[in-house]
Design a protein around this motif. Structure first.
Motif, PDB file in Angstrom:
ATOM      1  N   CYS A   1      36.267  50.094  35.063  1.00 20.19           N
ATOM      2  CA  CYS A   1      36.901  49.714  33.877  1.00 20.19           C
ATOM      3  C   CYS A   1      38.206  50.641  33.507  1.00 20.19           C
ATOM      4  CB  CYS A   1      36.026  50.038  32.553  1.00 20.19           C
ATOM      5  SG  CYS A   1      34.585  48.388  32.525  1.00 20.19           S
TER       6      CYS A   1
ATOM      7  N   LEU B   1      40.921  49.899  36.209  1.00 16.85           N
ATOM      8  CA  LEU B   1      41.468  48.575  35.931  1.00 16.85           C
ATOM      9  C   LEU B   1      42.448  48.434  34.819  1.00 16.85           C
ATOM     10  CD1 LEU B   1      38.620  46.103  36.825  1.00 16.85           C
ATOM     11  CD2 LEU B   1      40.719  46.390  38.162  1.00 16.85           C
TER      12      LEU B   1
ATOM     13  N   GLY C   1      46.308  48.189  35.828  1.00 10.11           N
ATOM     14  CA  GLY C   1      46.636  46.973  35.561  1.00 10.11           C
ATOM     15  C   GLY C   1      47.635  46.628  34.472  1.00 10.11           C
TER      16      GLY C   1
ATOM     17  N   CYS D   1      46.601  40.493  42.680  1.00 15.93           N
ATOM     18  CA  CYS D   1      45.645  41.370  41.912  1.00 15.93           C
ATOM     19  C   CYS D   1      43.990  40.445  42.228  1.00 15.93           C
ATOM     20  CB  CYS D   1      45.643  41.387  40.325  1.00 15.93           C
ATOM     21  SG  CYS D   1      47.183  42.364  39.968  1.00 15.93           S
TER      22      CYS D   1
ATOM     23  N   LEU E   1      41.303  42.152  44.427  1.00 17.16           N
ATOM     24  CA  LEU E   1      39.780  42.311  44.011  1.00 17.16           C
ATOM     25  C   LEU E   1      38.759  41.731  44.893  1.00 17.16           C
ATOM     26  CD1 LEU E   1      40.442  42.204  40.366  1.00 17.16           C
ATOM     27  CD2 LEU E   1      39.903  44.353  41.365  1.00 17.16           C
TER      28      LEU E   1
ATOM     29  N   CYS F   1      42.215  35.692  38.554  1.00 15.39           N
ATOM     30  CA  CYS F   1      42.074  37.092  38.197  1.00 15.39           C
ATOM     31  C   CYS F   1      41.155  37.692  37.426  1.00 15.39           C
ATOM     32  CB  CYS F   1      43.628  37.764  37.953  1.00 15.39           C
ATOM     33  SG  CYS F   1      43.775  39.475  38.146  1.00 15.39           S
TER      34      CYS F   1
ATOM     35  N   GLU G   1      37.604  37.200  39.012  1.00 13.59           N
ATOM     36  CA  GLU G   1      37.551  38.434  40.072  1.00 13.59           C
ATOM     37  C   GLU G   1      37.292  39.857  39.397  1.00 13.59           C
ATOM     38  OE1 GLU G   1      36.687  38.159  43.359  1.00 13.59           O
ATOM     39  OE2 GLU G   1      37.008  35.936  43.094  1.00 13.59           O
ATOM     40  N   THR G   2      38.080  40.149  38.171  1.00 14.53           N
ATOM     41  CA  THR G   2      38.092  41.067  37.540  1.00 14.53           C
ATOM     42  C   THR G   2      36.437  41.432  36.979  1.00 14.53           C
ATOM     43  OG1 THR G   2      40.229  41.085  36.922  1.00 14.53           O
ATOM     44  CG2 THR G   2      38.565  42.602  35.634  1.00 14.53           C
TER      45      THR G   2
ATOM     46  N   TRP H   1      34.069  41.871  39.891  1.00 10.24           N
ATOM     47  CA  TRP H   1      34.393  43.287  40.584  1.00 10.24           C
ATOM     48  C   TRP H   1      33.654  44.441  39.441  1.00 10.24           C
ATOM     49  CZ3 TRP H   1      37.512  47.829  39.901  1.00 10.24           C
ATOM     50  CH2 TRP H   1      37.534  48.556  40.776  1.00 10.24           C
ATOM     51  N   LEU H   2      33.709  44.081  38.290  1.00 13.58           N
ATOM     52  CA  LEU H   2      33.128  45.057  37.209  1.00 13.58           C
ATOM     53  C   LEU H   2      31.752  44.754  37.337  1.00 13.58           C
ATOM     54  CD1 LEU H   2      35.559  44.789  34.193  1.00 13.58           C
ATOM     55  CD2 LEU H   2      35.125  46.662  35.866  1.00 13.58           C
TER      56      LEU H   2
END
Length: 144
Positions: free
Chosen positions: A17, A20, A24, A59, A63, A119, A122-123, A126-127
């Motif tokens: 977190c 990112l 980001g 991005c 990821l 995005c 995927e974020t 990923w988290l």
């Protein structure tokens, strides 16, 4: 970041977190500043769409490949993905320069929105993956 990483013995959710957010936001602000500098050439919203679509594609794809590749190969895979997006944009511009003119604004806005949604997805994935407990490292001698 080092202290934050050291505090995450069981998962990397907090580190993910923080990274990112910092990286980001810094990248998005830089991209927006570049669009502001070029605002005299085209309307700002069109420049933002032109910049956002490749940014979000880079991005999201980065990821995705980072999540699916090994830790050792993640950096190379994400850089390769970003270079591929950059090369595709350069080829599109050289083959069909009309794609960057105002007539194709709708296409760029749709591409920017779709890549932003990808995005975000995927974020979140990923988290979620970073929140899982780490596998304990096994010594090579134990595996032999």
């Amino acid at each position: 970041m080092v202290e934050l990483e050291g505090a995450c013995a069981f998962n990397a959710h907090a580190v993910a977190c923080a990274r990112l957010t910092v990286l980001g936001c810094a990248s998005a602000l830089t991209l927006f500043a570049c669009a502001l500098l070029c605002a005299s050439a085209q309307p700002l919203w069109l420049l933002a769409a032109h910049a956002a679509a490749p940014y979000f594609l880079s991005c999201a794809g980065g990821l995705l490949v980072a999540r699916r590749s090994s830790s050792a190969g993640a950096l190379g895979a994400t850089v390769t993905w970003a270079l591929g997006v950059c090369a595709a944009c350069a080829v599109l511009h050289s083959v069909t320069p009309v794609l960057l003119q105002a007539g194709s604004a709708g296409v760029w806005c749709v591409a920017a929105a779709a890549s932003a949604l990808w995005c975000v997805r995927e974020t979140a994935l990923w988290l979620r993956h970073a929140a899982c407990p780490f596998e304990p490292a096994r010594a090579r001698s134990a595996a032999l």
